[in-house]
Enzyme design. Structure first.
Site, PDB file in Angstrom:
ATOM      1  N   GLU A 109      -4.484  -5.800   4.801  1.00 35.80           N
ATOM      2  CA  GLU A 109      -3.974  -4.505   5.291  1.00 35.80           C
ATOM      3  C   GLU A 109      -3.830  -4.488   6.813  1.00 35.80           C
ATOM      4  O   GLU A 109      -2.869  -3.923   7.340  1.00 35.80           O
ATOM      5  CB  GLU A 109      -4.899  -3.376   4.805  1.00 35.80           C
ATOM      6  CG  GLU A 109      -4.838  -3.216   3.282  1.00 35.80           C
ATOM      7  CD  GLU A 109      -5.691  -2.080   2.741  1.00 35.80           C
ATOM      8  OE1 GLU A 109      -6.397  -1.411   3.530  1.00 35.80           O
ATOM      9  OE2 GLU A 109      -5.636  -1.850   1.519  1.00 35.80           O
ATOM     10  N   HIS A 119      -6.850   6.826   4.325  1.00 35.88           N
ATOM     11  CA  HIS A 119      -7.029   5.612   3.517  1.00 35.88           C
ATOM     12  C   HIS A 119      -7.968   4.675   4.253  1.00 35.88           C
ATOM     13  O   HIS A 119      -7.999   4.666   5.488  1.00 35.88           O
ATOM     14  CB  HIS A 119      -5.674   4.906   3.317  1.00 35.88           C
ATOM     15  CG  HIS A 119      -5.820   3.517   2.786  1.00 35.88           C
ATOM     16  ND1 HIS A 119      -5.999   3.240   1.448  1.00 35.88           N
ATOM     17  CD2 HIS A 119      -5.877   2.316   3.430  1.00 35.88           C
ATOM     18  CE1 HIS A 119      -6.141   1.937   1.289  1.00 35.88           C
ATOM     19  NE2 HIS A 119      -6.064   1.352   2.475  1.00 35.88           N
ATOM     20  N   THR A 131     -12.511   9.065  -3.042  1.00 43.22           N
ATOM     21  CA  THR A 131     -11.049   9.194  -3.175  1.00 43.22           C
ATOM     22  C   THR A 131     -10.647  10.622  -3.532  1.00 43.22           C
ATOM     23  O   THR A 131      -9.677  11.146  -2.989  1.00 43.22           O
ATOM     24  CB  THR A 131     -10.545   8.213  -4.270  1.00 43.22           C
ATOM     25  OG1 THR A 131     -11.016   6.911  -3.955  1.00 43.22           O
ATOM     26  CG2 THR A 131      -9.039   8.210  -4.341  1.00 43.22           C
ATOM     27  N   TYR A 171       0.678  -1.033  -1.053  1.00 41.32           N
ATOM     28  CA  TYR A 171      -0.154  -0.672  -2.214  1.00 41.32           C
ATOM     29  C   TYR A 171       0.142  -1.560  -3.419  1.00 41.32           C
ATOM     30  O   TYR A 171      -0.095  -1.137  -4.560  1.00 41.32           O
ATOM     31  CB  TYR A 171       0.078   0.792  -2.586  1.00 41.32           C
ATOM     32  CG  TYR A 171      -0.678   1.788  -1.721  1.00 41.32           C
ATOM     33  CD1 TYR A 171      -2.071   1.833  -1.724  1.00 41.32           C
ATOM     34  CD2 TYR A 171      -0.014   2.717  -0.928  1.00 41.32           C
ATOM     35  CE1 TYR A 171      -2.766   2.767  -0.963  1.00 41.32           C
ATOM     36  CE2 TYR A 171      -0.697   3.657  -0.157  1.00 41.32           C
ATOM     37  CZ  TYR A 171      -2.083   3.666  -0.185  1.00 41.32           C
ATOM     38  OH  TYR A 171      -2.777   4.596   0.562  1.00 41.32           O
ATOM     39  N   ASN A 179      -5.155  12.937   0.037  1.00 40.24           N
ATOM     40  CA  ASN A 179      -6.575  12.883   0.385  1.00 40.24           C
ATOM     41  C   ASN A 179      -6.806  12.494   1.849  1.00 40.24           C
ATOM     42  O   ASN A 179      -7.849  11.949   2.198  1.00 40.24           O
ATOM     43  CB  ASN A 179      -7.332  11.967  -0.592  1.00 40.24           C
ATOM     44  CG  ASN A 179      -6.845  10.533  -0.551  1.00 40.24           C
ATOM     45  OD1 ASN A 179      -5.857  10.229   0.116  1.00 40.24           O
ATOM     46  ND2 ASN A 179      -7.509   9.659  -1.272  1.00 40.24           N
ATOM     47  N   LYS A 224      -2.953   9.869   6.592  1.00 38.22           N
ATOM     48  CA  LYS A 224      -1.822  10.006   5.662  1.00 38.22           C
ATOM     49  C   LYS A 224      -0.901  11.174   6.050  1.00 38.22           C
ATOM     50  O   LYS A 224      -1.279  12.044   6.852  1.00 38.22           O
ATOM     51  CB  LYS A 224      -2.366  10.196   4.242  1.00 38.22           C
ATOM     52  CG  LYS A 224      -3.111   8.963   3.702  1.00 38.22           C
ATOM     53  CD  LYS A 224      -3.439   9.142   2.219  1.00 38.22           C
ATOM     54  CE  LYS A 224      -4.133   7.915   1.658  1.00 38.22           C
ATOM     55  NZ  LYS A 224      -4.301   8.013   0.184  1.00 38.22           N
TER      56      LYS A 224
HETATM   57  P1  CMP Z   1      -6.244   5.329  -1.161  1.00 39.49           P
HETATM   58  O1  CMP Z   1      -7.598   5.075  -0.591  1.00 39.49           O
HETATM   59  O2  CMP Z   1      -5.110   5.401  -0.207  1.00 39.49           O
HETATM   60  O3  CMP Z   1      -5.920   4.179  -2.243  1.00 39.49           O
HETATM   61  C1  CMP Z   1      -4.986   4.379  -3.284  1.00 39.49           C
HETATM   62  C2  CMP Z   1      -4.576   5.803  -3.410  1.00 39.49           C
HETATM   63  O4  CMP Z   1      -3.982   6.168  -4.624  1.00 39.49           O
HETATM   64  C3  CMP Z   1      -5.789   6.684  -3.310  1.00 39.49           C
HETATM   65  O5  CMP Z   1      -6.282   6.676  -1.988  1.00 39.49           O
HETATM   66  C4  CMP Z   1      -5.244   8.013  -3.797  1.00 39.49           C
HETATM   67  O6  CMP Z   1      -4.688   8.790  -2.751  1.00 39.49           O
HETATM   68  C5  CMP Z   1      -4.107   7.607  -4.722  1.00 39.49           C
HETATM   69  N1  CMP Z   1      -4.340   8.015  -6.101  1.00 39.49           N
HETATM   70  C6  CMP Z   1      -3.600   8.899  -6.773  1.00 39.49           C
HETATM   71  N2  CMP Z   1      -4.065   9.053  -8.024  1.00 39.49           N
HETATM   72  C7  CMP Z   1      -5.156   8.264  -8.143  1.00 39.49           C
HETATM   73  C8  CMP Z   1      -6.069   8.005  -9.195  1.00 39.49           C
HETATM   74  N3  CMP Z   1      -5.978   8.594 -10.393  1.00 39.49           N
HETATM   75  N4  CMP Z   1      -7.072   7.126  -8.940  1.00 39.49           N
HETATM   76  C9  CMP Z   1      -7.184   6.504  -7.741  1.00 39.49           C
HETATM   77  N5  CMP Z   1      -6.330   6.709  -6.710  1.00 39.49           N
HETATM   78  C10 CMP Z   1      -5.325   7.589  -6.908  1.00 39.49           C
END
Ligand code: CMP
Length: 141
Positions: free
Chosen positions: A129, A118, A94, A52, A115, A12
């Site tokens: 994806e 992904h 996550t 997304y 984070n 990311k």
């Molecule tokens: P990712 O694995 O990329 O999938 C969706 C993303 O939404 C997740 O990682 C997080 O970076 C982001 N995100 C932000 N807020 C939340 C939340 N409250 N719960 C889950 N995902 C979140």
């Protein structure tokens, strides 16, 4: 029984900006994943929303898609036995605050949104994806 699987990984914008790309790629290879495809891209807000789409309507959707279109990302097609779970285990949960020592999100993540990486969460989402970013001819074969 283990099955050879493919998954989509993204480094990311926070991790790319923190010069973590090389470390994350080295960790991926050291853990036995085969990199079948790799692209460095700056995706648009519209492209992030398409990727997304499953999260459309959630409270974090707008902020997440702003963030994902805020800088360069590295998208990867990975292959390994049980790759979807193996990559999710290597990333950690996550929320980096809950991540165990040794995981990528513990090392490089700074918030639930920023984070670092992904990963696809199931076989059907992995198919969607992978095809979002790679045509078949663009993968090692
Ligand atoms: P990712 O694995 O990329 O999938 C969706 C993303 O939404 C997740 O990682 C997080 O970076 C982001 N995100 C932000 N807020 C939340 C939340 N409250 N719960 C889950 N995902 C979140």
């Amino acid at each position: 029984m283990k099955t050879l699987q493919r998954t989509l990984a993204i480094v990311k914008p926070d991790a790319v900006a923190n010069n973590a790309t090389g470390d994350i790629l080295a960790t991926i290879e050291a853990n036995g994943f085969r990199i079948l495809g790799m692209k460095m891209l700056h995706i648009s807000k519209d492209e992030a929303e398409g990727f997304y789409a499953v999260h459309a309507g959630k409270p974090f959707f707008d902020s997440l898609t702003d963030f994902m279109s805020s800088g360069m990302v590295v998208v990867l097609a990975l292959e390994k036995d049980d790759a979807i779970k193996a990559w999710r285990d290597l990333m950690g949960p996550t929320n980096p605050a809950s991540a165990a020592e040794g995981t990528i999100r513990k090392k490089w993540g700074s918030s639930i949104e920023r984070n670092a990486t992904h990963g696809s969460d199931a076989e059907d989402t992995a198919r969607f994806e992978l095809s979002y970013f790679f045509a078949g001819y663009q993968l090692v074969h």
